[in-house]
Design a protein around this motif. Structure first.
Motif: not given
Length: 126
Positions: A10-19, A43-47
């Motif tokens: 299970v990977g970590e959340v990746q956030t890109f410059p666009s949000g 998006k929120d499905k990562g939760d």
């Protein structure tokens, strides 16, 4: 479409410059030749992955997408993506795991004197 398997990573959340955010998970299928499958949760499905751990058996509802890309040299390539939108733990002790009837309960011996090569009109192949 659904995939079922054991969580390998299970990977970590990746956030890109666009949000934009995504999170990846790898499951290993349980078949004759197990396959590691990477699934993205956007998006929120990562939760949905917050309460899951390596070794958990899961069933994942997915969408498969494809896209075409042309390189600066004019070479066309195709890419696929697997995106998860729902996930549920499968209890290996019989909770959510689908059950299958044993072959002995689904087949019966032909009646005495009947022709085994004769087809019944209502004999469905499934």
């Amino acid at each position: 479409m659904e995939l079922q398997g054991i969580i390998k990573k299970v990977g970590e959340v990746q956030t890109f410059p666009s949000g934009f955010q995504k999170r990846e998970m790898v499951i290993v299928t349980e078949e004759q030749y197990p396959q590691p499958i990477s699934i993205e949760f956007l998006k929120d499905k990562g939760d949905l992955l917050n309460q899951l751990h390596e070794g958990d058996k899961v069933k994942v509802s997915i969408n498969i997408g494809g896209r075409e890309w042309t390189s600066p040299q004019g070479e066309v390539k195709y890419f696929n993506s697997i995106t998860g939108w729902k996930i549920e733990k499968v209890d290996s002790m019989g909770g959510n795991e689908p059950t299958q009837a044993s072959p002995s309960t689904t087949t019966s011996a032909p009646a005495q004197g009947s022709n085994v090569f004769e087809e019944d009109e209502d004999d469905l192949p499934f």
